[in-house]
Design a protein around this motif. Structure first.
Motif, PDB file in Angstrom:
ATOM      1  N   SER A 183      -6.452  13.509 -24.623  1.00  0.00           N
ATOM      2  CA  SER A 183      -7.368  14.470 -24.000  1.00  0.00           C
ATOM      3  C   SER A 183      -7.382  14.303 -22.485  1.00  0.00           C
ATOM      4  O   SER A 183      -7.614  13.210 -21.967  1.00  0.00           O
ATOM      5  CB  SER A 183      -8.785  14.285 -24.544  1.00  0.00           C
ATOM      6  OG  SER A 183      -8.860  14.644 -25.903  1.00  0.00           O
ATOM      7  N   GLY A 184      -7.129  15.404 -21.780  1.00  0.00           N
ATOM      8  CA  GLY A 184      -7.179  15.400 -20.328  1.00  0.00           C
ATOM      9  C   GLY A 184      -6.024  14.677 -19.660  1.00  0.00           C
ATOM     10  O   GLY A 184      -6.017  14.532 -18.432  1.00  0.00           O
ATOM     11  N   LYS A 185      -5.033  14.230 -20.433  1.00  0.00           N
ATOM     12  CA  LYS A 185      -3.941  13.437 -19.862  1.00  0.00           C
ATOM     13  C   LYS A 185      -2.598  14.165 -19.865  1.00  0.00           C
ATOM     14  O   LYS A 185      -1.625  13.634 -19.343  1.00  0.00           O
ATOM     15  CB  LYS A 185      -3.814  12.111 -20.612  1.00  0.00           C
ATOM     16  CG  LYS A 185      -5.036  11.207 -20.432  1.00  0.00           C
ATOM     17  CD  LYS A 185      -4.827   9.847 -21.043  1.00  0.00           C
ATOM     18  CE  LYS A 185      -6.023   8.935 -20.763  1.00  0.00           C
ATOM     19  NZ  LYS A 185      -5.815   7.575 -21.288  1.00  0.00           N
ATOM     20  N   ILE A 186      -2.535  15.347 -20.469  1.00  0.00           N
ATOM     21  CA  ILE A 186      -1.292  16.124 -20.475  1.00  0.00           C
ATOM     22  C   ILE A 186      -1.456  17.252 -19.469  1.00  0.00           C
ATOM     23  O   ILE A 186      -2.373  18.066 -19.576  1.00  0.00           O
ATOM     24  CB  ILE A 186      -0.988  16.690 -21.876  1.00  0.00           C
ATOM     25  CG1 ILE A 186      -1.003  15.563 -22.922  1.00  0.00           C
ATOM     26  CG2 ILE A 186       0.354  17.393 -21.889  1.00  0.00           C
ATOM     27  CD1 ILE A 186      -0.828  16.049 -24.347  1.00  0.00           C
ATOM     28  N   SER A 189      -4.669  21.281 -17.445  1.00  0.00           N
ATOM     29  CA  SER A 189      -4.522  20.338 -18.550  1.00  0.00           C
ATOM     30  C   SER A 189      -4.187  21.070 -19.848  1.00  0.00           C
ATOM     31  O   SER A 189      -4.422  22.279 -19.984  1.00  0.00           O
ATOM     32  CB  SER A 189      -5.799  19.529 -18.726  1.00  0.00           C
ATOM     33  OG  SER A 189      -6.881  20.388 -19.018  1.00  0.00           O
ATOM     34  N   PHE A 190      -3.643  20.319 -20.791  1.00  0.00           N
ATOM     35  CA  PHE A 190      -3.374  20.829 -22.127  1.00  0.00           C
ATOM     36  C   PHE A 190      -4.607  20.587 -23.002  1.00  0.00           C
ATOM     37  O   PHE A 190      -5.251  19.542 -22.891  1.00  0.00           O
ATOM     38  CB  PHE A 190      -2.172  20.115 -22.745  1.00  0.00           C
ATOM     39  CG  PHE A 190      -0.833  20.705 -22.364  1.00  0.00           C
ATOM     40  CD1 PHE A 190       0.116  20.978 -23.332  1.00  0.00           C
ATOM     41  CD2 PHE A 190      -0.528  20.978 -21.039  1.00  0.00           C
ATOM     42  CE1 PHE A 190       1.347  21.511 -22.993  1.00  0.00           C
ATOM     43  CE2 PHE A 190       0.700  21.519 -20.687  1.00  0.00           C
ATOM     44  CZ  PHE A 190       1.644  21.785 -21.662  1.00  0.00           C
ATOM     45  N   HIS A 191      -4.918  21.538 -23.859  1.00  0.00           N
ATOM     46  CA  HIS A 191      -6.038  21.406 -24.787  1.00  0.00           C
ATOM     47  C   HIS A 191      -5.528  21.219 -26.206  1.00  0.00           C
ATOM     48  O   HIS A 191      -4.470  21.739 -26.582  1.00  0.00           O
ATOM     49  CB  HIS A 191      -6.940  22.639 -24.722  1.00  0.00           C
ATOM     50  CG  HIS A 191      -7.690  22.760 -23.433  1.00  0.00           C
ATOM     51  ND1 HIS A 191      -8.446  23.857 -23.090  1.00  0.00           N
ATOM     52  CD2 HIS A 191      -7.805  21.901 -22.385  1.00  0.00           C
ATOM     53  CE1 HIS A 191      -8.989  23.685 -21.913  1.00  0.00           C
ATOM     54  NE2 HIS A 191      -8.611  22.495 -21.458  1.00  0.00           N
ATOM     55  N   ARG A 192      -6.314  20.494 -26.990  1.00  0.00           N
ATOM     56  CA  ARG A 192      -5.938  20.181 -28.375  1.00  0.00           C
ATOM     57  C   ARG A 192      -6.281  21.352 -29.297  1.00  0.00           C
ATOM     58  O   ARG A 192      -7.329  21.968 -29.190  1.00  0.00           O
ATOM     59  CB  ARG A 192      -6.683  18.918 -28.832  1.00  0.00           C
ATOM     60  CG  ARG A 192      -6.494  18.574 -30.296  1.00  0.00           C
ATOM     61  CD  ARG A 192      -7.378  17.396 -30.673  1.00  0.00           C
ATOM     62  NE  ARG A 192      -7.306  17.110 -32.095  1.00  0.00           N
ATOM     63  CZ  ARG A 192      -8.039  17.693 -33.024  1.00  0.00           C
ATOM     64  NH1 ARG A 192      -8.924  18.623 -32.672  1.00  0.00           N
ATOM     65  NH2 ARG A 192      -7.923  17.372 -34.293  1.00  0.00           N
ATOM     66  N   HIS A 193      -5.377  21.620 -30.252  1.00  0.00           N
ATOM     67  CA  HIS A 193      -5.609  22.642 -31.274  1.00  0.00           C
ATOM     68  C   HIS A 193      -4.987  22.165 -32.584  1.00  0.00           C
ATOM     69  O   HIS A 193      -4.084  21.321 -32.595  1.00  0.00           O
ATOM     70  CB  HIS A 193      -4.992  23.993 -30.872  1.00  0.00           C
ATOM     71  CG  HIS A 193      -5.495  24.519 -29.572  1.00  0.00           C
ATOM     72  ND1 HIS A 193      -6.692  25.189 -29.458  1.00  0.00           N
ATOM     73  CD2 HIS A 193      -4.966  24.449 -28.312  1.00  0.00           C
ATOM     74  CE1 HIS A 193      -6.875  25.521 -28.193  1.00  0.00           C
ATOM     75  NE2 HIS A 193      -5.858  25.074 -27.480  1.00  0.00           N
ATOM     76  N   THR A 194      -5.483  22.682 -33.659  1.00  0.00           N
ATOM     77  CA  THR A 194      -4.908  22.374 -34.972  1.00  0.00           C
ATOM     78  C   THR A 194      -4.308  23.644 -35.551  1.00  0.00           C
ATOM     79  O   THR A 194      -4.919  24.724 -35.497  1.00  0.00           O
ATOM     80  CB  THR A 194      -5.966  21.809 -35.930  1.00  0.00           C
ATOM     81  OG1 THR A 194      -7.072  22.715 -36.008  1.00  0.00           O
ATOM     82  CG2 THR A 194      -6.461  20.462 -35.450  1.00  0.00           C
ATOM     83  N   ILE A 195      -3.103  23.510 -36.087  1.00  0.00           N
ATOM     84  CA  ILE A 195      -2.403  24.640 -36.698  1.00  0.00           C
ATOM     85  C   ILE A 195      -2.256  24.371 -38.191  1.00  0.00           C
ATOM     86  O   ILE A 195      -1.783  23.305 -38.596  1.00  0.00           O
ATOM     87  CB  ILE A 195      -1.019  24.833 -36.049  1.00  0.00           C
ATOM     88  CG1 ILE A 195      -1.178  25.158 -34.564  1.00  0.00           C
ATOM     89  CG2 ILE A 195      -0.242  25.939 -36.767  1.00  0.00           C
ATOM     90  CD1 ILE A 195       0.131  25.279 -33.823  1.00  0.00           C
TER      91      ILE A 195
END
Length: 474
Positions: free
Chosen positions: A239-242, A250-256
């Protein structure tokens, strides 16, 4: 104004009346005296008071007291007027409430805006989307703020929590504790005044509003259970590191969801909001990042035994870093001093120098202080005992560290959080070929590249920038 007066920018102030100069008697006197010290006078027109006159201070005290009382009465009259207006069916508060038009204290539904309000409650309560995601969906569907921008997250939260949207009146959320400074405190929800109000047309049903707010409270409580807000938002190791090199976002996390189950992926904020046309950065899978980090840690931890020995040495040294004996001596000295004070107090009581009631009060206070020091002593001893690491505990710790460094059971997220600083997704990255710059919190940066075939990772190339040596794994 005071600063300008001290700087000599002017030598006289004319104000209409005392209540316009200050709402407090003490402030009026304090500031006029402070100004006089710098040869600056104040003239109150309505009260005909000139602070340069000899009798001005007495008159000012009297008039300022009257003005202060008038402010108090005005505050009370305003509150009474608000209550009467509410009784007469007038809706007070925000004149620009989203979803409503307000004229002459009467609310009517603005159907164009009300569609956005209903959509917000549907997305939140029925589809259980987050506030940021709702803002993106509304923008994609053509719903914008009055300025044509995306809905602000705070605006969406206010809409979700406002009982007016289900046709209820809500007041007493805050209370003014000082009419002079206008300082307010926010009250607990159980102190609010809420009831169905026929003068407020509902935009959503009570059932939908209640369901949305139950979910909102549950999510808020989950956030509060974490040690801090930052910890809640960074509860995943990446989180917050990509970082997207193209946009700096930043990149945000998602679930597919797929037939094989859920996959955790990371997407650039711009890509997720506006699609591939706005950002060419590909999405990254957590499993891919874990494989890369495991490879880096393997190379960093070539001398595993040295790392294990260093960890054990640090743990063994921890008890010596805190001087428990020093604190114990301090507490013992304080207990001795308090006991001596008790003895002197008893002597005073016997000599009749203090009353029995005074003796009892002060003696009880000393007893309470002594008991507090003794409790601290017990806690200190327990902490010292707990800090001592036995041979069995050291052996278990040593085995656990060796197990972690073998990476036989996958990558440890806590290790990633501790060591990883950031991952930059390079501009030349595509869906099939990924290029990353990986920065750790120590040592030189790493370059990583890998290929995908049929959505599977087929190879990783790593290079530490310092030695400039490529290693390849399949």
């Amino acid at each position: 104004m005071i600063a300008e007066a001290k700087a000599g920018r002017f030598d006289f102030i004319i104000t209409k009346e005392i209540s316009r100069f200050s709402r407090s008697t003490l402030d009026s006197i304090q500031y006029t005296q402070e100004l006089l010290e710098h040869d600056v006078g104040v003239f109150f027109q309505n009260d005909n008071i000139n602070t340069l006159d000899s009798d001005s201070e007495f008159r000012l005290v009297v008039m300022a007291g009257v003005a202060q009382d008038e402010v108090r009465k005005l505050s009370e009259r305003l509150k009474f007027g608000f209550r009467q207006a509410i009784k007469n069916g007038h809706v007070l508060g925000n004149d620009k409430l989203w979803g409503y038009d307000k004229k002459d204290c009467v609310l009517t539904i603005n159907e164009m805006e009300a569609q956005a309000v209903r959509r917000i409650f549907d997305l939140y309560a029925n589809q259980q989307l987050g506030v940021r995601r709702i803002s993106q969906v509304l923008y994609d569907e053509g719903f914008t703020s009055r300025k044509g921008n995306e809905f602000n997250s705070l605006t969406i939260r206010h809409i979700l929590c406002n009982p007016k949207y289900k046709g209820w009146y809500c007041a007493n959320k805050s209370q003014t504790v000082d009419y002079r400074s206008k300082r307010k405190i926010f009250l607990n929800e159980d102190e609010w005044v809420m009831y169905p109000d026929p003068s407020i047309p509902a935009i959503v049903s009570e059932e939908l509003w209640d369901r949305a707010n139950a979910l909102y409270k549950r999510r808020s409580e989950q956030a509060r259970t974490h040690q801090s807000r930052a910890e809640f938002h960074n509860r995943y190791p990446y989180s917050g590191k990509i970082i997207c090199e193209e946009h700096g976002t930043s990149f945000h996390r998602h679930t597919i969801k797929s037939k094989s189950g859920e996959k955790e992926v990371w997407q650039c904020k711009i890509y997720h909001a506006k699609g591939k046309s706005a950002c060419s950065a590909p999405q990254l899978r957590t499993t891919e990042l874990n494989q890369i980090m495991a490879q880096i840690f393997n190379q960093l931890a070539k001398n595993r035994q040295a790392i294990v020995d260093a960890v054990v040495k640090v743990i063994q040294a921890v008890p010596d870093e805190y001087d428990y004996a020093r604190d114990a001596q301090r507490l013992e000295a304080e207990i001795t001093d308090l006991s001596a004070k008790k003895d002197r107090l008893l002597e005073l009581s016997i000599a009749g120098a203090i009353t029995v009631a005074e003796f009892k009060r002060r003696n009880d206070s000393f007893n309470k202080q002594i008991q507090g020091r003794e409790d601290q002593m017990e806690a200190l001893q327990a902490e010292e005992e707990k800090s001592r690491c036995s041979k069995e505990q050291l052996a278990a710790i040593k085995a656990a560290v060796e197990q972690e460094l073998s990476f036989s059971s996958g990558i440890n997220s806590a290790l990633v959080t501790t060591i990883l600083d950031r991952i930059v997704v390079k501009r030349e990255s595509t869906k099939e070929s990924i290029h990353l710059d990986i920065h750790l919190k120590f040592g030189g940066p790493w370059e990583a590249a890998f290929q995908r075939e049929k959505s599977s990772l087929v190879g990783i190339r790593l290079r530490n920038i310092t030695p400039r040596v490529w290693t390849r794994t399949i």
